[in-house]
Every structure is written in C-alpha cells, then in structure tokens.
Enzyme design. Structure first.
Site, PDB file in Angstrom:
ATOM      1  N   CYS A   1       0.794  -1.204  -0.029  1.00 52.54           N
ATOM      2  CA  CYS A   1      -0.008   0.002   0.067  1.00 52.54           C
ATOM      3  C   CYS A   1       0.887   1.144   0.099  1.00 52.54           C
ATOM      4  O   CYS A   1       0.072   2.354  -0.338  1.00 52.54           O
ATOM      5  CB  CYS A   1      -1.102  -0.029   1.284  1.00 52.54           C
ATOM      6  SG  CYS A   1      -2.328  -1.557   1.290  1.00 52.54           S
TER       7      CYS A   1
ATOM      8  N   HIS B   1      -2.848   6.876   3.452  1.00 51.82           N
ATOM      9  CA  HIS B   1      -3.144   5.512   2.962  1.00 51.82           C
ATOM     10  C   HIS B   1      -4.646   5.612   3.165  1.00 51.82           C
ATOM     11  O   HIS B   1      -5.104   5.705   4.258  1.00 51.82           O
ATOM     12  CB  HIS B   1      -2.332   4.601   3.444  1.00 51.82           C
ATOM     13  CG  HIS B   1      -2.899   3.106   2.978  1.00 51.82           C
ATOM     14  ND1 HIS B   1      -3.541   2.990   1.864  1.00 51.82           N
ATOM     15  CD2 HIS B   1      -3.016   2.018   3.629  1.00 51.82           C
ATOM     16  CE1 HIS B   1      -3.936   1.394   1.917  1.00 51.82           C
ATOM     17  NE2 HIS B   1      -3.534   1.124   2.848  1.00 51.82           N
TER      18      HIS B   1
ATOM     19  N   ASN C   1     -10.413   0.350   0.504  1.00 58.15           N
ATOM     20  CA  ASN C   1      -9.034   0.410   0.537  1.00 58.15           C
ATOM     21  C   ASN C   1      -8.366  -0.177  -0.840  1.00 58.15           C
ATOM     22  O   ASN C   1      -8.684  -1.340  -1.084  1.00 58.15           O
ATOM     23  CB  ASN C   1      -8.374  -0.473   1.580  1.00 58.15           C
ATOM     24  CG  ASN C   1      -6.688  -0.581   1.739  1.00 58.15           C
ATOM     25  OD1 ASN C   1      -6.211  -0.205   0.779  1.00 58.15           O
ATOM     26  ND2 ASN C   1      -6.236  -1.070   2.858  1.00 58.15           N
TER      27      ASN C   1
END
Length: 323
Positions: free
Chosen positions: A114, A254, A284
């Site tokens: 990520c 993030h 996400n």
C-alpha cells in the site's frame, strides 16, 4: 545545471461495478452498520472478470497523456506500483506501455504494497534528477477484489479496486520543483509471510507458512502501527522541511480505514478538512488510494501537501510535495 522534478498532471480510474455493504453482508457474517462503524467504508468498486490491473492503469495513462498534451512517444519511463499484477511476468507496466503505444519508454513494476505510490514517486524523482529522463508516469493500480477470501470479513470488507497516477516532468527551474522531501522505511521483521498469489514457490514457503491465495492481514497490529509509528515519521519529515503540521494545505494518508485517518489527524492536531479521503466510497485500494485522493484535489493545490502510506512489508513512506 541541476534537474528538478515537477508534478504536472494526475489521473484516476475506478471500474464500473459498485458493491455496497449490504451486498457483502449477504455472503458473510457482517452488516452495513458494523462495516461503517469500524472502517467508515460505504461502498467499493470491483473490476469485471475480464478487467485486469493493466486495464485500469492504461485508463490512467491515457488521462495523463490527454491532460498534459504529450504524445505517447514522449514518455521515457512508465512505473507501475501494484501487488495485484496481471502476471508474475511480464511486468504490468510493460502491458501499459504497449497499450498506449509509448514505444520510447522503458517500463517496470514496483512492489511496496500500500506504500507503493510514495515509493514510486521517490523512485521516479531519482530517474528525472539524473538528467536522462524527461517525462515519467507513476501509476498505482490494483484489482484487490480478485484476491479476496469472501469468508474473511477482517479483510474482504476493506478492499476495492482502482488506479491513480501522476505525470512527472523534468525542469531546470528550482521554483518548479514539486518533490520537497521524502522518508521511506521498511520493517521486515514485522512481515507476515505467506505464499499468497505466487503459491508455494519453495518447499519452505509451502511447509512453514499459512497457505492462502487471498490477502491476509493482522488488523489490530496494522492499526496500532499506523496510528503510532507512521505519525512519528510524518512529524520528522515535516520538521526536516522546516515546516509545522499547520503549514500543510493537505495531508493525504493511505486510504486503509477512515478510523485510522481520524486518529492520525488527531495525533497531528489537524482538522479532518485537511485530510482528503475517498475510502468511504472506494474502500482500501491499496497503493492506488493516495494517488486517487491526490488526483481529486490536484487542481486546488496552492500549498505543501504531505503524502503518507503504509502497507505490507512493513513498508511505509512519506513524501512532501507541492504543485
């Protein structure tokens, strides 16, 4: 004469299929109320069966060409960050290069989970500062839905698919430099190893680690790390640039979990209005999330912006930019 890096265009793309919490609740032990309370996520987008990471990344690459007015032949490098590549080889970036006809570019993938977009920006910056490359695309693209175990609510409710990317260009004007400072780190001792998508490629992997083709995470540990260690990195980078958190126009984290973003905002004593986010609508999207959130506000930038991301590895990085 020194060469600097200017961020000149941003793009983003999500596939058309929208999956709300009720659809997931119909196939696993969860509910819309539980998901929103614990993650802030309402919907996410899933790629179609015949839609791959390279397809999403290609959409972004085409946007970057259109917004910049550049011909594909002018691109020197295409860097794709992903943990869901079309295949182990060739690189997804090579497929994007072929799709847009960037015949003069070289292309490769970068895997930093990520944290990929921050690592990708920092890497592209070094290529440009070498003086040999003028136009570089950094594209973060993921089709996480193809890697989900839909019986595991601790992971499946979080993830969505999407892509975001940046066009970086060389400039000899220091006032146009967009990448102010960076800090990239890894903690390999915190890694949870499993054979994952590549399957057990060695006897050791097959014997000693959990076997799954799906994503696996230790959510509580990630939450603790993201709300303690990551803000320390952010504060250090801000101070190194002789700034304070209040000097930042935006902080783009993030897009893992809205609750994590809220905790980071509180840690830095900043209002949530300074934290653009898309996790509520897109979930996400791994490395794509920061790029997509930046693309949303790119045209409004007037001051410094801190990008920060963290993911498997553990890999975590912060990049301080301006337009």
């Amino acid at each position: 004469m020194p060469t600097y890096t200017k961020l000149t265009a941003m793009g983003q793309y999500v596939p058309g299929r929208v999956v709300d919490n009720d659809e997931l609740a119909a196939i696993m032990d969860t509910s819309d109320e539980w998901i929103q309370a614990h993650t802030g996520i309402k919907t996410r987008h899933y790629a179609m069966n015949d839609e791959n990471t390279s397809d999403l990344a290609t959409q972004v690459a085409q946007q970057l060409l259109q917004k910049s007015g550049l011909a594909a032949s002018a691109i020197d490098l295409i860097l794709v960050t992903t943990i869901t590549p079309d295949a182990l080889t060739p690189a997804t970036a090579c497929l994007v290069q072929a799709n847009i006809g960037a015949d003069n570019a070289f292309a490769f993938d970068l895997s930093a989970a990520c944290a990929g977009f921050t690592f990708g920006l920092a890497t592209a910056d070094k290529f440009i500062r070498s003086g040999q490359y003028q136009n570089v695309m950094v594209i973060s693209a993921e089709v996480n839905s193809k890697m989900m175990d839909f019986q595991d609510r601790t992971a499946a409710v979080f993830f969505g698919d999407g892509a975001g990317g940046a066009l970086l260009q060389a400039t000899d004007n220091p006032d146009e430099n967009s990448l102010i400072a960076e800090k990239l780190e890894s903690q390999g001792n915190a890694t949870v190893i499993h054979s994952g998508r590549v399957r057990p490629i060695t006897e050791v992997a097959a014997t000693n680690y959990p076997q799954t083709d799906a994503f696996y995470q230790v959510g509580r540990d990630v939450f603790q790390f993201a709300t303690t260690v990551v803000p320390e990195q952010m504060r250090g980078l801000i101070a190194s640039a002789q700034l304070t958190p209040s000097d930042l126009q935006y902080v783009i984290c993030h897009q893992a979990n809205l609750r994590i973003i809220e905790k980071i905002a509180a840690n830095l004593a900043l209002p949530m209005t300074k934290f653009p986010h898309n996790v509520d609508h897109y979930g996400n999207t791994s490395s794509a999330g920061v790029a997509m959130a930046l693309a949303n506000v790119f045209d409004t930038l007037t001051g410094p912006v801190l990008l920060t991301a963290f993911g498997g590895g553990l890999a975590y990085g912060s990049v301080l930019i301006k337009k």
